[in-house]
Write a protein that holds these residues in place. Structure first.
Motif, PDB file in Angstrom:
ATOM      1  N   GLU A 108       0.570  -1.438  -0.116  1.00  0.00           N
ATOM      2  CA  GLU A 108      -0.162  -0.036  -0.043  1.00  0.00           C
ATOM      3  C   GLU A 108       0.914   1.288  -0.051  1.00  0.00           C
ATOM      4  N   LYS A 109       2.181   1.205   0.666  1.00  0.00           N
ATOM      5  CA  LYS A 109       2.872   2.262   0.424  1.00  0.00           C
ATOM      6  C   LYS A 109       4.234   2.072   1.438  1.00  0.00           C
ATOM      7  N   ARG A 110       5.162   3.447   1.454  1.00  0.00           N
ATOM      8  CA  ARG A 110       6.469   3.504   1.321  1.00  0.00           C
ATOM      9  C   ARG A 110       6.177   3.771   2.774  1.00  0.00           C
ATOM     10  N   MET A 111       7.504   3.784   3.380  1.00  0.00           N
ATOM     11  CA  MET A 111       7.700   4.222   5.110  1.00  0.00           C
ATOM     12  C   MET A 111       8.242   4.973   5.499  1.00  0.00           C
ATOM     13  N   PRO A 112       8.871   6.626   5.279  1.00  0.00           N
ATOM     14  CA  PRO A 112       9.819   6.794   5.546  1.00  0.00           C
ATOM     15  C   PRO A 112      10.234   7.304   7.028  1.00  0.00           C
ATOM     16  N   LEU A 113       9.133   6.908   7.653  1.00  0.00           N
ATOM     17  CA  LEU A 113       9.818   7.085   9.180  1.00  0.00           C
ATOM     18  C   LEU A 113      10.050   5.597  10.061  1.00  0.00           C
ATOM     19  N   ILE A 114       9.696   4.325   9.209  1.00  0.00           N
ATOM     20  CA  ILE A 114      10.979   3.422   9.943  1.00  0.00           C
ATOM     21  C   ILE A 114      11.732   3.406   8.340  1.00  0.00           C
ATOM     22  N   ALA A 115      13.189   3.889   9.314  1.00  0.00           N
ATOM     23  CA  ALA A 115      13.631   4.077   8.016  1.00  0.00           C
ATOM     24  C   ALA A 115      15.390   4.282   8.498  1.00  0.00           C
ATOM     25  N   LEU A 116      16.455   3.697   8.036  1.00  0.00           N
ATOM     26  CA  LEU A 116      18.064   4.212   8.383  1.00  0.00           C
ATOM     27  C   LEU A 116      18.560   5.564   7.304  1.00  0.00           C
ATOM     28  N   TYR A 117      19.020   6.173   8.066  1.00  0.00           N
ATOM     29  CA  TYR A 117      18.985   7.142   7.333  1.00  0.00           C
ATOM     30  C   TYR A 117      20.984   7.834   7.782  1.00  0.00           C
ATOM     31  N   LYS A 118      21.532   7.979   6.832  1.00  0.00           N
ATOM     32  CA  LYS A 118      22.394   7.994   6.638  1.00  0.00           C
ATOM     33  C   LYS A 118      22.681  10.125   6.897  1.00  0.00           C
ATOM     34  N   LYS A 119      24.088  10.661   7.793  1.00  0.00           N
ATOM     35  CA  LYS A 119      24.232  11.794   8.310  1.00  0.00           C
ATOM     36  C   LYS A 119      23.856  12.659   6.862  1.00  0.00           C
ATOM     37  N   ASN A 120      24.672  12.291   6.061  1.00  0.00           N
ATOM     38  CA  ASN A 120      24.850  12.999   4.341  1.00  0.00           C
ATOM     39  C   ASN A 120      23.380  13.825   3.746  1.00  0.00           C
ATOM     40  N   CYS A 121      22.276  13.309   4.502  1.00  0.00           N
ATOM     41  CA  CYS A 121      21.682  13.467   3.952  1.00  0.00           C
ATOM     42  C   CYS A 121      20.779  15.380   4.484  1.00  0.00           C
ATOM     43  N   VAL A 122      21.613  15.546   5.644  1.00  0.00           N
ATOM     44  CA  VAL A 122      21.344  16.883   6.037  1.00  0.00           C
ATOM     45  C   VAL A 122      21.638  18.006   5.088  1.00  0.00           C
TER      46      VAL A 122
END
Length: 190
Positions: free
Chosen positions: A124-138
């Motif tokens: 149904e959907k993507r969930m960017p609030l259950i995710a692994l983020y790298k600091k280089n996204c800042v």
């Protein structure tokens, strides 16, 4: 690996549809926010709670106010990543009490890959609030916020992102609580 990972819990939402602060809603006698903390603790060196209210300090974790207030989840992730001292960051909304360590470990299996974000999805959907983020996204998050782009799905689409499609048994773990009906469904299926 635990030493190189920070847990970031977003708890500063307005909870308009719920009508009450979701972080403190009780599920099986515990506040929803405590589930995110307990799930992240074994996997991370530190947990940051991004929220603009000191009341979250009762959870015994470092509470960080938004660096750019009223910017929604994008602003919360930006604040968490900017504050984090690690390259790898597990991000959770405070309203996903069924997420478990197995699901987060699945994200961490992709930590060495060149993606900025590894998120989960159901059919149904993507969930960017259950995710692994790298600091280089800042820098990219900051640029999006400066341009007035607050829609998290749109921002994540500008990052180098891998999406992991979850099979139905594991997809059930991604239930997030947005309204009283979601809370009823959670309690009914427990």
């Amino acid at each position: 690996m635990k030493e190189g990972i920070t847990g970031i819990v977003l708890a500063g939402g307005k909870s308009k549809r719920m009508g009450a602060d979701k972080a403190f809603l009780k599920y099986q006698q515990q506040p929803l926010l405590s589930y995110a903390i307990k799930t992240l603790e074994p996997l991370t060196r530190e947990i940051l709670i991004v929220a603009n209210n000191k009341k979250y300090e009762v959870f015994g974790k470092n509470c960080v106010p938004d660096l750019l207030p009223n910017m929604g989840p994008v602003g919360g992730i930006y604040t968490g990543l900017s504050t984090s001292k690690t390259e790898l960051n597990l991000v959770l909304g405070c309203d996903t009490p069924l997420v478990n360590q197995s699901l987060l470990s699945l994200l961490l299996k992709h930590a060495a890959e060149p993606y900025q974000v590894v998120q989960v999805a159901t059919l149904e959907k993507r969930m960017p609030l259950i995710a692994l983020y790298k600091k280089n996204c800042v820098p990219i998050l900051k640029n999006c916020l400066e341009r007035g782009e607050f829609r998290l799905q749109k921002v994540v689409s500008q990052l180098h992102t891998k999406t992991l499609l979850l099979a139905p048994p594991m997809a059930r773990l991604t239930l997030n609580i947005n309204c009283p009906e979601d809370m009823e469904r959670l309690e009914k299926n427990s």
